[in-house]
Structure formats: structure tokens, C-alpha cells
Scaffold this active site. Structure first.
Site, mmCIF file in Angstrom:
data_model
loop_
_atom_site.group_PDB
_atom_site.id
_atom_site.type_symbol
_atom_site.label_atom_id
_atom_site.label_comp_id
_atom_site.label_asym_id
_atom_site.label_seq_id
_atom_site.Cartn_x
_atom_site.Cartn_y
_atom_site.Cartn_z
ATOM 1 C CE LYS A 31 -21.699 -4.159 -16.426
ATOM 2 N NZ LYS A 31 -21.497 -4.099 -17.870
ATOM 3 C CE LYS A 91 -22.964 -0.497 -15.563
ATOM 4 N NZ LYS A 91 -22.652 -1.036 -16.837
HETATM 5 C C1 PBG Z 1 -22.583 -3.436 -21.153
HETATM 6 C C2 PBG Z 1 -23.056 -2.408 -20.220
HETATM 7 C C3 PBG Z 1 -24.208 -2.400 -19.422
HETATM 8 C C4 PBG Z 1 -24.265 -1.144 -18.849
HETATM 9 C C5 PBG Z 1 -23.137 -0.431 -19.265
HETATM 10 N N1 PBG Z 1 -22.393 -1.241 -20.104
HETATM 11 C C6 PBG Z 1 -25.311 -3.362 -19.243
HETATM 12 C C7 PBG Z 1 -25.097 -4.727 -18.803
HETATM 13 O O1 PBG Z 1 -24.049 -5.105 -18.286
HETATM 14 O O2 PBG Z 1 -26.043 -5.474 -18.994
HETATM 15 C C8 PBG Z 1 -25.374 -0.666 -17.969
HETATM 16 C C9 PBG Z 1 -25.519 0.795 -17.858
HETATM 17 C C10 PBG Z 1 -26.835 1.259 -17.370
HETATM 18 O O3 PBG Z 1 -27.692 0.483 -16.909
HETATM 19 O O4 PBG Z 1 -27.043 2.471 -17.453
HETATM 20 N N2 PBG Z 1 -21.812 -4.427 -20.657
#
Ligand code: PBG
Length: 321
Positions: A194, A247
Site C-alpha cells: 500500500k 494499492k
Molecule cells: C485506510 C484506508 C485508506 C484507503 C483504504 N483503507 C486510506 C488511507 O490510507 O488514507 C483508501 C481507499 C481509497 O482511496 O479508495 N487505511
């Protein structure tokens, strides 16, 4: 002369030779869940996406199943936030209640995945608890809380928990808590690679999870790095992840492709909020949302994603019919 175009001359022959076909059964639809009743609240930065209360989520899910979507991932938008994210695991919590309602109504027809993180539940909006000395995220204290949250989701009936906090050791901590408490069949999808991305903006509106100070760069990954992504994925697999995720998706197709090549377990890709809203904004003028979305989702699958989480999942299933 070679005739490379022979297999492109009509739709049927193109279809015969198509290597990648999107299927509704590989798509996961994300939902933001609010407290209260009869709520369907639009999210300004994500046209077509809403926050639903539990009762309306059930109605939504009925429609989803009818068009062939088999899975949802849930994000809580709680009214109550504190510094430790306690509302994420409290009894009667928003996600726990939503999960048990979904499982009661749809049983095995629907795979219910839950996001396991603190950012939506803390006042400061970080994905972990904060050390008072230096305002950094306390990794080891956080993974204990994540394990507790994941266990509460499993107890509510979640099929799969998806830790997204990017804390080291989070998958192992969750696996241990699940196993110890008799949830050996609850699967884990690691948000393994991520990235600290600029594409999460609209999600943070939707989930009310923006951080009040700093950024997420000390725990989410630097987007200049490939090897690190593969190392994160390998670590999650070692710790017991059943699936791993890359992601965002669209700007990270190379990472998806490498992950698919290297690892032999299901690879998920999350086509995030910014990818969705970016196309929405452009397509309004061009009138081509469907074609754009299907091209993007197909590219993500072609790169190697077995499972795609997308805000288009519901519409895409209809388009694919
Ligand atoms: C929470 C999380 C996030 C997303 C999914 N889980 C945001 C972040 O890390 O700030 C983002 C998903 C999206 O942008 O559609 N940790």
C-alpha cells in the site's frame, strides 16, 4: 506480408481471441457504513458513491447479488472517535453490526470483507496510535489493537479481514488472535503493498479519515520503490496472508504484474477513490465513463490482478451483462 489484423475484423472473432475477460465474480464493491437508519448520503468528491446505514446496506446488497457481485468490503464511519480507536472494536460497533446483518441475510452468497484500520476511528486520523513523546505511530501497540478489531469482525461473521494500516507484523498478530480464538477459517487479505498515494483524497472525505497532522509516509510505501513492495508482500505471505493486495491499482500496474509473476496466491488490486473520481470528472464532458472504467478494470486484470476492488464494481457488473 503478415496479416496481424485478421483476428480483429469483427466482434465475434475479437471475442474468440480475447485473453482477458472481466467477470463480476472477481469484483469487490466497497461500502461506507454510517450509524443511524435510512441513510443514503452522497459523497461530494465521489459522484455515485454513498454512505449507507445498515438497513440500506442490506437493500443494496440484495441488488448486488442479483447482478452477480459476490463480495463487499466495508468501511465504518463512526460518530464516536477517540485517540485509540476504541469504537473500532466495541461491542455493537457499526461494522460488527453490519457484518452480522449481512451474514444473517445472505449467508454464503456474499463474501464479507472488513477493512481493519484505525484511521476512521481516531480523532487524529492516523492508522495507528500515536506516541506522546514524538507524535510518531506506535507500531507494536497498534498491531495489538488491530488484532482485537479483526477478532471482533470475525466474531460478527466476517469471511475475511483486511488490515490496511501498514504496520509491521499486523498480519501475524491478527492470524494469532484469530487462531487462538477458534477462527481458523477466517481469511486475511493483506493490504501488503500500500503506497503513500495522492489518490486516496476522496476516500478520506468519504470515511472522514483525514489526518489532523503529518502524513502517512512513515508507514505507507514510497511510490518510487518496487523491491520494497515485493518485500512487503513476501512478509505478509510469511505471516499468513491468504491473499495480498497492491494499492492503488492504475498507477501501479507494474507492481501488480511483478507480484503476480513472483507469488502464487491470489493477488488483489484496489482501484482507489482518486482513480474513480478522476475518471468521473473527465468522463462527464466526454460521456464515456463506461468505456473508460471497463478499459481501466480490464487493464488491472491484464496486469495480473485476480480480484479487483472498485467503486465501479456494481455498475461494471451491469455493463458486463
Ligand atoms: C485506510 C484506508 C485508506 C484507503 C483504504 N483503507 C486510506 C488511507 O490510507 O488514507 C483508501 C481507499 C481509497 O482511496 O479508495 N487505511
Amino acid at each position: 506480408m503478415q496479416r496481424l489484423k485478421r483476428l480483429r475484423k469483427n466482434k465475434a472473432i475479437r471475442g474468440l481471441a480475447a485473453q482477458v475477460n472481466l467477470a463480476a465474480s472477481n469484483l469487490v464493491m466497497p461500502y461506507f457504513i454510517s450509524e443511524g437508519q435510512n441513510i443514503k448520503q452522497p459523497i461530494a468528491s465521489m459522484p455515485g458513491v454513498f454512505r449507507f446505514s445498515r438497513d440500506n446496506l442490506l437493500k443494496e446488497a440484495e441488488g448486488l447479488i442479483r447482478i452477480g457481485i459476490k463480495s463487499v468490503i466495508l468501511f465504518g464511519v463512526p460518530g464516536n472517535k477517540d485517540d485509540k480507536g476504541q469504537s473500532a472494536y466495541q461491542e455493537g460497533g457499526i461494522i460488527q453490526e453490519a457484518v452480522s446483518a449481512l451474514k444473517k441475510h445472505f449467508s454464503d452468497e456474499l463474501v464479507v470483507i472488513t477493512d481493519v484500520c484505525l484511521c476512521g476511528y481516531t480523532k487524529h486520523g492516523h492508522c495507528g496510535v500515536i506516541k506522546t513523546q514524538d507524535a510518531s505511530v506506535d507500531n507494536d501497540a497498534t498491531i495489538k489493537i488491530l488484532a482485537r478489531i479483526a477478532l471482533s469482525h470475525a466474531q460478527a461473521g466476517a469471511d475475511m479481514v483486511a488490515p490496511s494500516a501498514m504496520m509491521d507484523g499486523q498480519v501475524a498478530a491478527i492470524r494469532e488472535a484469530l487462531d487462538k480464538n477458534g477462527f481458523k477459517d477466517t481469511a486475511i487479505m493483506g493490504y501488503s503493498a500500500k503506497f503513500a498515494s495522492n489518490f486516496y483524497g476522496p476516500f478520506r472525505d468519504a470515511a472522514e479519515s483525514s489526518m489532523k497532522f503529518g502524513d502517512r509516509k512513515s508507514y505507507q510505501m514510497d511510490f518510487r520503490n518496487t523491491d520494497e513492495a515485493l518485500r512487503e508482500i513476501a512478509a505478509d505471505i510469511r505471516e499468513g496472508a491468504d491473499m495480498v493486495m497492491v494499492k492503488p491499482a492504475l498507477a501501479y500496474l507494474d507492481i501488480i504484474a511483478k507480484a503476480k509473476e513472483r507469488f502464487n496466491l491470489p493477488i488483489a488490486a484496489y482501484s482507489v477513490s482518486g482513480e474513480y473520481s478522476m475518471v468521473k470528472a473527465y468522463a462527464q464532458g466526454a460521456g464515456a465513463e463506461k468505456e473508460l472504467a471497463l478499459e481501466i478494470l480490464t487493464a488491472i486484470k491484464r496486469a495480473g490482478a485476480d480480484i479487483i476492488i472498485s467503486y465501479w464494481a456494481r455498475e461494471a457488473a451491469r455493463w458486463l451483462k
